[in-house]
Motif scaffolding. Structure first.
Motif, PDB file in Angstrom:
ATOM      1  N   PRO A 395       0.825  -1.010   0.112  1.00 13.51           N
ATOM      2  CA  PRO A 395      -0.166   0.036  -0.114  1.00 13.51           C
ATOM      3  C   PRO A 395       0.731   1.269  -0.014  1.00 13.51           C
ATOM      4  O   PRO A 395       2.005   1.099   0.182  1.00 13.51           O
ATOM      5  N   ALA A 396       0.194   2.312  -0.138  1.00 14.39           N
ATOM      6  CA  ALA A 396       0.995   3.736  -0.096  1.00 14.39           C
ATOM      7  C   ALA A 396       1.985   3.680   1.016  1.00 14.39           C
ATOM      8  O   ALA A 396       1.560   3.358   2.061  1.00 14.39           O
ATOM      9  N   PRO A 397       2.950   4.333   1.110  1.00  7.89           N
ATOM     10  CA  PRO A 397       4.080   4.295   2.114  1.00  7.89           C
ATOM     11  C   PRO A 397       3.497   5.469   3.151  1.00  7.89           C
ATOM     12  O   PRO A 397       2.770   6.143   2.856  1.00  7.89           O
ATOM     13  N   VAL A 398       4.144   5.055   4.264  1.00  5.73           N
ATOM     14  CA  VAL A 398       3.746   6.153   5.302  1.00  5.73           C
ATOM     15  C   VAL A 398       4.569   7.626   4.983  1.00  5.73           C
ATOM     16  O   VAL A 398       5.535   7.717   4.515  1.00  5.73           O
ATOM     17  N   GLU A 399       3.780   8.731   5.431  1.00  6.27           N
ATOM     18  CA  GLU A 399       4.377  10.036   4.808  1.00  6.27           C
ATOM     19  C   GLU A 399       4.434  10.827   6.189  1.00  6.27           C
ATOM     20  O   GLU A 399       3.456  10.748   7.215  1.00  6.27           O
ATOM     21  N   VAL A 400       5.471  11.850   6.359  1.00  2.00           N
ATOM     22  CA  VAL A 400       5.458  12.768   7.196  1.00  2.00           C
ATOM     23  C   VAL A 400       5.655  13.949   6.778  1.00  2.00           C
ATOM     24  O   VAL A 400       6.504  14.142   5.845  1.00  2.00           O
ATOM     25  N   HIS A 401       4.825  15.069   7.198  1.00  2.00           N
ATOM     26  CA  HIS A 401       4.860  16.384   6.516  1.00  2.00           C
ATOM     27  C   HIS A 401       5.219  17.497   7.681  1.00  2.00           C
ATOM     28  O   HIS A 401       4.403  17.346   8.533  1.00  2.00           O
ATOM     29  N   LEU A 402       6.369  17.984   7.712  1.00  2.00           N
ATOM     30  CA  LEU A 402       6.719  18.648   9.125  1.00  2.00           C
ATOM     31  C   LEU A 402       6.262  20.222   8.589  1.00  2.00           C
ATOM     32  O   LEU A 402       6.499  20.514   7.453  1.00  2.00           O
ATOM     33  N   ASP A 403       5.756  20.829   9.415  1.00  2.07           N
ATOM     34  CA  ASP A 403       5.474  22.291   9.471  1.00  2.07           C
ATOM     35  C   ASP A 403       6.661  23.098   9.916  1.00  2.07           C
ATOM     36  O   ASP A 403       6.983  23.324  11.035  1.00  2.07           O
ATOM     37  N   SER A 404       7.377  23.261   8.789  1.00  2.00           N
ATOM     38  CA  SER A 404       8.822  24.086   9.089  1.00  2.00           C
ATOM     39  C   SER A 404       8.601  25.528   9.699  1.00  2.00           C
ATOM     40  O   SER A 404       9.565  25.895  10.169  1.00  2.00           O
ATOM     41  N   ALA A 405       7.473  26.131   9.507  1.00  2.00           N
ATOM     42  CA  ALA A 405       7.607  27.412  10.169  1.00  2.00           C
ATOM     43  C   ALA A 405       6.912  27.235  11.818  1.00  2.00           C
ATOM     44  O   ALA A 405       7.635  28.004  12.553  1.00  2.00           O
ATOM     45  N   ALA A 406       6.391  26.317  11.910  1.00  2.00           N
ATOM     46  CA  ALA A 406       6.102  25.687  13.448  1.00  2.00           C
ATOM     47  C   ALA A 406       6.755  25.069  14.116  1.00  2.00           C
ATOM     48  O   ALA A 406       7.212  25.344  15.475  1.00  2.00           O
ATOM     49  N   SER A 407       7.816  24.402  13.400  1.00  2.00           N
ATOM     50  CA  SER A 407       9.133  23.654  13.890  1.00  2.00           C
ATOM     51  C   SER A 407      10.192  24.676  14.532  1.00  2.00           C
ATOM     52  O   SER A 407      10.519  25.431  13.349  1.00  2.00           O
ATOM     53  N   SER A 408      10.853  24.365  15.337  1.00  2.00           N
ATOM     54  CA  SER A 408      11.858  25.201  15.709  1.00  2.00           C
ATOM     55  C   SER A 408      12.871  24.914  16.845  1.00  2.00           C
ATOM     56  O   SER A 408      12.894  23.611  17.254  1.00  2.00           O
ATOM     57  N   VAL A 409      13.814  25.516  16.836  1.00  2.00           N
ATOM     58  CA  VAL A 409      14.895  25.429  17.757  1.00  2.00           C
ATOM     59  C   VAL A 409      15.069  26.731  18.727  1.00  2.00           C
ATOM     60  O   VAL A 409      15.099  27.732  18.166  1.00  2.00           O
ATOM     61  N   THR A 410      15.018  26.264  19.965  1.00  2.00           N
ATOM     62  CA  THR A 410      14.954  27.584  20.801  1.00  2.00           C
ATOM     63  C   THR A 410      16.434  27.224  21.841  1.00  2.00           C
ATOM     64  O   THR A 410      16.628  26.234  22.300  1.00  2.00           O
ATOM     65  N   ALA A 411      17.051  28.529  21.816  1.00  2.00           N
ATOM     66  CA  ALA A 411      18.426  28.167  22.528  1.00  2.00           C
ATOM     67  C   ALA A 411      18.282  28.773  24.059  1.00  2.00           C
ATOM     68  O   ALA A 411      17.356  29.778  24.465  1.00  2.00           O
ATOM     69  N   THR A 412      19.231  28.189  25.005  1.00  2.00           N
ATOM     70  CA  THR A 412      19.328  28.669  26.405  1.00  2.00           C
ATOM     71  C   THR A 412      20.594  29.229  26.206  1.00  2.00           C
ATOM     72  O   THR A 412      21.816  28.664  25.946  1.00  2.00           O
ATOM     73  N   HIS A 413      20.683  30.741  26.237  1.00  2.00           N
ATOM     74  CA  HIS A 413      22.010  31.474  26.231  1.00  2.00           C
ATOM     75  C   HIS A 413      22.898  31.324  27.441  1.00  2.00           C
ATOM     76  O   HIS A 413      22.216  30.961  28.546  1.00  2.00           O
ATOM     77  N   GLY A 414      24.104  31.270  27.372  1.00  2.00           N
ATOM     78  CA  GLY A 414      24.954  30.948  28.499  1.00  2.00           C
ATOM     79  C   GLY A 414      26.397  31.087  28.274  1.00  2.00           C
ATOM     80  O   GLY A 414      26.897  31.593  26.970  1.00  2.00           O
ATOM     81  N   ASP A 415      27.343  30.181  28.711  1.00  2.00           N
ATOM     82  CA  ASP A 415      28.890  30.228  28.574  1.00  2.00           C
ATOM     83  C   ASP A 415      29.019  29.161  27.585  1.00  2.00           C
ATOM     84  O   ASP A 415      30.014  29.297  26.770  1.00  2.00           O
ATOM     85  N   GLY A 416      28.188  28.174  27.505  1.00  2.00           N
ATOM     86  CA  GLY A 416      28.344  26.937  26.527  1.00  2.00           C
ATOM     87  C   GLY A 416      29.581  26.163  27.010  1.00  2.00           C
ATOM     88  O   GLY A 416      30.230  26.445  27.999  1.00  2.00           O
ATOM     89  N   PRO A 417      29.962  25.139  26.384  1.00  2.00           N
ATOM     90  CA  PRO A 417      31.062  24.276  26.495  1.00  2.00           C
ATOM     91  C   PRO A 417      32.474  24.918  26.291  1.00  2.00           C
ATOM     92  O   PRO A 417      32.461  26.169  25.451  1.00  2.00           O
TER      93      PRO A 417
END
Length: 655
Positions: A395-417
């Motif tokens: 049968p038709a394969p499984v599909e995933v559509h990502l919402d690129s505008a709603a998907s995001s990366v949020t940073a925690t600012h600091g010193d870092g490694p």
């Protein structure tokens, strides 16, 4: 008359290992092509090969490497150029060569595409989980051309995509302001091109090597009045001369990266300049902002979506990341298995089964210990059709559509490694450079230019560069700086993990040794006041910390392998006779890595990870090459003798 043709045909058959045999024209030029092509089984990848205006492309040469648990499952590699099939070669490692032509060029580039194909019926028991695994990589790509490159007529077209090398030239006795402008120009030009396009600082009036297509030279000349430009062809190399007050030349360098550069539609101009945009601290970036505006995963087996997340894009160092994935998946039948995995820098952080609701909502926390300057988020759809069969009608394969505008990366600012992984984001867009007292300032700036170029290529926007004093770096609010060739006394307040000198103490286990050999080191440290400092230093003896063979080897290594090759350490050491080796002093924010074995790929491909270079490896490799070449030559000679003998017998029989 037939026998010579027979001999020639035999030699051609021997030499035709991959692609078509091509005879190199006498007047041809060969230009390295930045970038590589890497394709998994069934995947098609693309790379644009720039062709300088006025030149006729004739051939592309490259090296093909294959990685697979079982190479017998792989059939062939197909390469297209400009939409036509240019070469189909067995999926085996070796050189690849194929013809290209003017008709393959579209908008100044040849669009190369490569696909790795599996043998038919290579799956074991017909199950998707047993689909052949493999990776084909086309690298060391070179374009051969004929003709003469068309010289640029305006500033707007002076730095096209076809550039191969840019030399920034200033007077070796230049003032610090002019050297700062030169380093700003190095950063600006490096931001336009990928690794593989060499950007160097050279003495104005020095020797110029034989020009090649794609070469450019930018001369910075200190003068008075408004900034002025002109274009010439010095020694056969298109040359842009920018003259004016030293403090205004950095602004002219910034103009070279401006999207409005097309307005400089002339060779001779005045007042060229631009203001670098201020760096803003950003908390959240969507997948669209990060260069993944459309993400659609579909099919049985394993399908991946890559999202690149550079710390520098958020305006400074980070202590953590939060990845939010939003999207929709198709209905998953009861007899189909499907899951969605989230990896960050190769570590699996989340895995969910796709069933029930069609909503996809995933949130993942990335700890400091996993962070790099350049991070990879890989989203994977794994699905198996009914009964696990790949060959059956499904049968038709499984599909995933990502919402690129709603998907995001949020940073925690600091010193870092800490360590090398803290850069370039620790600069927050501005790179202060300190010229130490152990080297001629121009010579120090030349080596600094290679480091600036490597750092710039990991930054998301052009860095501004300025010359600072060491006192200013130590006394100002905590920031970050690059210090070039300080004296032993000047390093006292830099907090270096490895002090300069014959008595060397290193690491949390207090390793000590007293040795008089010279060496150079690039170190990442923090001062007592909290400033982050990158220090390039050299040690020859107690009275000499000037650059030499060791520092030259170290700088070449960073320029060749890139900044990311240093991740995981805080000290890179080179001697005149050894491969530069990266060490972790244990104070960079994570525990030291164990020494790599002598068979690790890193020992052959870049800086090591704590293992001295074994010079016998080169001798062994050379011996094998000579033996292999000798066997091949002997075989060809034997073939000629055999053909000659057959010809002689036939003539005798005819007589």
């Amino acid at each position: 008359m037939g026998h010579p043709r027979l001999a020639a045909a035999a030699v051609v058959a021997l030499l035709t290992v991959t692609g078509a045999v091509v005879t190199a024209p006498a007047a041809a030029d060969t230009t390295p092509v930045p970038g590589t092509l890497s394709s998994g089984v069934g995947a098609t990848v693309a790379l644009d090969v720039p062709v300088p205006a006025g030149l006729e492309p004739t051939r592309i040469d490259a090296q093909l490497s294959i990685e697979s648990p079982d190479a017998r499952d792989l059939a062939e590699v197909r390469i297209t150029a400009g939409g036509r099939v240019a070469a189909t070669v067995p999926a085996r490692p070796g050189p690849v060569s194929f013809r290209v032509r003017r008709a393959d060029v579209d908008n100044g580039v040849i669009a190369l595409e490569m696909t790795l194909l599996a043998e038919e019926g290579a799956t074991q028991d017909g199950r998707c989980g047993d689909f052949p695994q493999g990776l084909a990589t086309l690298e060391e790509i070179e374009l051969e051309t004929e003709g003469r490159e068309k010289a640029p007529d305006t500033i707007a077209d002076f730095l096209p995509s076809t550039v191969r090398e840019v030399a920034v030239a200033v007077d070796p006795l230049a003032s610090e302001d002019l050297l700062g402008a030169a380093l700003s120009t190095i950063a600006a030009v490096s931001s336009r091109y990928p690794a593989g396009v060499e950007v160097t600082l050279v003495p104005d009036g020095g020797p110029v090597r034989r020009p090649a297509p794609g070469d450019r030279r930018i001369r910075l000349v200190e003068g008075s009045g408004a900034v002025a430009t002109e274009i010439s062809r010095s020694g056969g190399v298109p040359t842009l001369t920018i003259s004016g007050p030293a403090e205004d030349l950095s602004s002219a360098a910034a103009a070279l990266t401006s999207p409005a550069l097309g307005l400089a539609d002339g060779a001779e101009t005045t007042g060229l300049g631009a203001t670098a945009p201020a760096r803003a601290v950003v908390d959240t970036l969507s997948f669209t902002d990060l260069g993944a505006p459309f993400a659609h995963l579909a099919g049985y087996g394993r399908v991946e979506q890559f999202v690149r997340v550079q710390q520098d894009a958020f305006g400074g160092p980070l202590d953590g990341l939060h990845v939010s994935v939003r999207g929709t998946h198709s209905a998953v039948p009861d007899d189909v298995e499907a899951r969605f995995d989230t990896y960050v820098n190769g570590t699996l952080l989340d895995s969910v089964a796709l069933d029930g609701s069609d909503d996809l909502s995933i949130d993942v926390e990335v700890p400091t210990s996993l962070l790099r300057a350049d991070n990879s988020v890989v989203l994977v759809l794994e699905s198996t059709p009914p009964n696990g069969g790949c060959d059956a009608v499904n049968p038709a394969p499984v599909e995933v559509h990502l919402d690129s505008a709603a998907s995001s990366v949020t940073a925690t600012h600091g010193d870092g490694p800490g360590g090398f992984v803290a850069y370039p984001q620790a600069f927050s867009g501005h790179l202060p450079v300190v010229l130490g007292g152990a080297a001629d300032h121009f010579e120090a700036a030349q080596d600094g230019a290679a480091l600036v170029a490597a750092l710039q290529r990991e930054a998301t926007r052009p860095l501004t560069v300025g010359i600072e004093t060491l006192d200013a770096v130590l006394e100002d609010e905590p920031g970050a700086a690059l210090v070039l060739y300080p004296t032993a006394d000047e390093t006292d307040d830099l907090g270096l993990p490895l002090d300069l000198g014959a008595e060397r103490e290193f690491g949390t286990d207090a390793f000590t040794v007293d040795v008089s050999s010279s060496y150079a080191a690039l170190q990442a440290s923090r001062t007592d006041a909290g400033a982050r400092v990158l220090t390039l230093a050299s040690w020859n003896d107690a009275s000499d910390q000037s650059p030499g063979a060791s520092s030259a080897r170290l700088v070449r290594s960073v320029a060749k392998d890139g900044w990311t090759a240093l991740s995981g350490g805080d000290v890179l050491v080179a001697t005149p006779r050894s491969t530069p080796t990266s060490y972790n002093s244990g104070v960079v924010g994570y525990p030291p890595e164990p020494p790599a074995s002598a068979t690790d790929e890193g020992d052959a491909a870049g800086p090591g990870t704590g293992v001295p270079d074994d010079s016998d490896d080169e001798d062994t490799t050379l011996t094998r090459q000579l033996v292999g070449g000798g066997i091949g030559l002997a075989f060809i000679i034997g073939l000629f003798l055999m053909i000659a003998k057959v010809a002689s017998n036939r003539r005798r029989d005819a007589a």
